[in-house]
Motif scaffolding. Sequence first.
Motif, PDB file in Angstrom:
ATOM      1  N   TRP A  77       0.809  -1.219   0.000  1.00 16.90           N
ATOM      2  CA  TRP A  77       0.000   0.000   0.000  1.00 16.90           C
ATOM      3  C   TRP A  77       0.843   1.270   0.000  1.00 16.90           C
ATOM      4  N   SER A  78       2.092   1.184   0.439  1.00 14.33           N
ATOM      5  CA  SER A  78       2.953   2.376   0.462  1.00 14.33           C
ATOM      6  C   SER A  78       3.372   2.810  -0.939  1.00 14.33           C
ATOM      7  N   ARG A  79       3.144   1.995  -1.939  1.00 16.62           N
ATOM      8  CA  ARG A  79       3.498   2.340  -3.318  1.00 16.62           C
ATOM      9  C   ARG A  79       2.579   3.405  -3.912  1.00 16.62           C
ATOM     10  N   PHE A  80       1.409   3.560  -3.338  1.00 20.11           N
ATOM     11  CA  PHE A  80       0.368   4.352  -3.974  1.00 20.11           C
ATOM     12  C   PHE A  80       0.139   5.685  -3.273  1.00 20.11           C
ATOM     13  N   ASN A  81      -0.520   6.594  -3.981  1.00 19.77           N
ATOM     14  CA  ASN A  81      -0.835   7.912  -3.443  1.00 19.77           C
ATOM     15  C   ASN A  81      -1.939   7.854  -2.398  1.00 19.77           C
ATOM     16  N   ARG A  85      -4.494   1.621   1.774  1.00 19.08           N
ATOM     17  CA  ARG A  85      -5.356   0.446   1.610  1.00 19.08           C
ATOM     18  C   ARG A  85      -6.836   0.801   1.629  1.00 19.08           C
ATOM     19  N   GLU A  86      -7.273   1.524   2.663  1.00 20.02           N
ATOM     20  CA  GLU A  86      -8.701   1.805   2.798  1.00 20.02           C
ATOM     21  C   GLU A  86      -9.224   2.603   1.610  1.00 20.02           C
ATOM     22  N   ASP A  87      -8.477   3.605   1.185  1.00 19.41           N
ATOM     23  CA  ASP A  87      -8.914   4.409   0.044  1.00 19.41           C
ATOM     24  C   ASP A  87      -8.918   3.597  -1.247  1.00 19.41           C
ATOM     25  N   GLN A  88      -7.890   2.804  -1.455  1.00 21.63           N
ATOM     26  CA  GLN A  88      -7.824   1.988  -2.665  1.00 21.63           C
ATOM     27  C   GLN A  88      -9.009   1.017  -2.720  1.00 21.63           C
ATOM     28  N   LEU A  89      -9.277   0.362  -1.594  1.00 19.60           N
ATOM     29  CA  LEU A  89     -10.385  -0.595  -1.565  1.00 19.60           C
ATOM     30  C   LEU A  89     -11.728   0.113  -1.705  1.00 19.60           C
ATOM     31  N   TRP A  90     -11.858   1.300  -1.105  1.00 20.15           N
ATOM     32  CA  TRP A  90     -13.073   2.101  -1.294  1.00 20.15           C
ATOM     33  C   TRP A  90     -13.309   2.372  -2.777  1.00 20.15           C
ATOM     34  N   PHE A  91     -12.246   2.789  -3.493  1.00 21.40           N
ATOM     35  CA  PHE A  91     -12.406   3.117  -4.907  1.00 21.40           C
ATOM     36  C   PHE A  91     -12.803   1.882  -5.721  1.00 21.40           C
ATOM     37  N   PHE A  92     -12.097   0.787  -5.536  1.00 22.99           N
ATOM     38  CA  PHE A  92     -12.416  -0.423  -6.307  1.00 22.99           C
ATOM     39  C   PHE A  92     -13.833  -0.913  -6.011  1.00 22.99           C
ATOM     40  N   ARG A  93     -14.208  -0.946  -4.730  1.00 22.00           N
ATOM     41  CA  ARG A  93     -15.547  -1.420  -4.368  1.00 22.00           C
ATOM     42  C   ARG A  93     -16.610  -0.465  -4.913  1.00 22.00           C
ATOM     43  N   SER A  94     -16.347   0.823  -4.852  1.00 25.83           N
ATOM     44  CA  SER A  94     -17.296   1.809  -5.381  1.00 25.83           C
ATOM     45  C   SER A  94     -17.442   1.679  -6.893  1.00 25.83           C
ATOM     46  N   LEU A  95     -16.349   1.387  -7.568  1.00 28.72           N
ATOM     47  CA  LEU A  95     -16.395   1.202  -9.016  1.00 28.72           C
ATOM     48  C   LEU A  95     -17.237  -0.020  -9.375  1.00 28.72           C
ATOM     49  N   VAL A  96     -17.022  -1.115  -8.667  1.00 31.38           N
ATOM     50  CA  VAL A  96     -17.828  -2.319  -8.915  1.00 31.38           C
ATOM     51  C   VAL A  96     -19.304  -2.007  -8.697  1.00 31.38           C
ATOM     52  N   ALA A  97     -19.627  -1.340  -7.591  1.00 34.29           N
ATOM     53  CA  ALA A  97     -21.028  -1.024  -7.289  1.00 34.29           C
ATOM     54  C   ALA A  97     -21.623  -0.103  -8.349  1.00 34.29           C
ATOM     55  N   ALA A  98     -20.870   0.905  -8.760  1.00 35.31           N
ATOM     56  CA  ALA A  98     -21.371   1.860  -9.761  1.00 35.31           C
ATOM     57  C   ALA A  98     -21.640   1.164 -11.091  1.00 35.31           C
ATOM     58  N   LEU A  99     -20.740   0.298 -11.509  1.00 41.92           N
ATOM     59  CA  LEU A  99     -20.905  -0.362 -12.803  1.00 41.92           C
ATOM     60  C   LEU A  99     -21.979  -1.446 -12.759  1.00 41.92           C
ATOM     61  N   ARG A 100     -22.097  -2.125 -11.639  1.00 43.34           N
ATOM     62  CA  ARG A 100     -23.198  -3.092 -11.513  1.00 43.34           C
ATOM     63  C   ARG A 100     -24.546  -2.354 -11.537  1.00 43.34           C
ATOM     64  N   ALA A 101     -24.622  -1.208 -10.856  1.00 46.12           N
ATOM     65  CA  ALA A 101     -25.855  -0.415 -10.858  1.00 46.12           C
ATOM     66  C   ALA A 101     -26.183   0.102 -12.251  1.00 46.12           C
ATOM     67  N   ALA A 102     -25.147   0.289 -13.064  1.00 44.81           N
ATOM     68  CA  ALA A 102     -25.342   0.747 -14.446  1.00 44.81           C
ATOM     69  C   ALA A 102     -25.641  -0.414 -15.396  1.00 44.81           C
TER      70      ALA A 102
END
Length: 196
Positions: A152-156, A159-176
């Motif tokens: 997780w130290s590799r990224f801007n 962990r929590e933010d990265q997982l939030w983004f990925f999970r939110s993306l899955v939810a947004a695209l499934r809703a679409a």
Amino acid sequence: MNARESVATPRFLDALTYAVELHGADVRKGTTIPYTAHLLSVCSLVLVDGGSEDEAVAALLHDALEDHPEVASREMLSRRFGRDVLAIVEACTDTPADYEGGPKPPWRERKIAYLEHIRVASPSAKRVSLADKLDNARSMLADYRQIGDGLWSRFNAGREDQLWFFRSLVAALRAAGEAGFLIQELDDAVTQLERG
């Protein structure tokens, strides 16, 4: 693309050459893996999912505006590869339209904007975005299995933010209405990352 069409069109080969020239010195964050491996993987996922030539070309170029805006312009991409390819690349880019390099806007602000526009993006843009994020999640999962939380130290964002983004993306695209193997594979990879 149907079974009789070849991906080896002059435009596809031009995009492949350009992507290698543009990203040839780049590596994946915190690794020595050539960045072109990511571009080729995204393109492969798009093609396996039945993507068109425009989508395959856009997959190779999806990070051009974000990573190399000093060289890759919207005008050049449109002229060289077509407006449809440019539209897909723009939809997969999380920097503002006027970004010309240097510091990017705050990470979370960019991701929120990305989530808002990808929901209503074209099916082509959604396919390339899903392939991109799936390859990212798979790479993160493989690295996590090797180095653990040091990943997780590799990224801007951590962990929590990265997982939030990925999970939110899955939810947004499934809703679409997205279905199919790309969204399922992304969901599975994110679930495995969440379990740690």
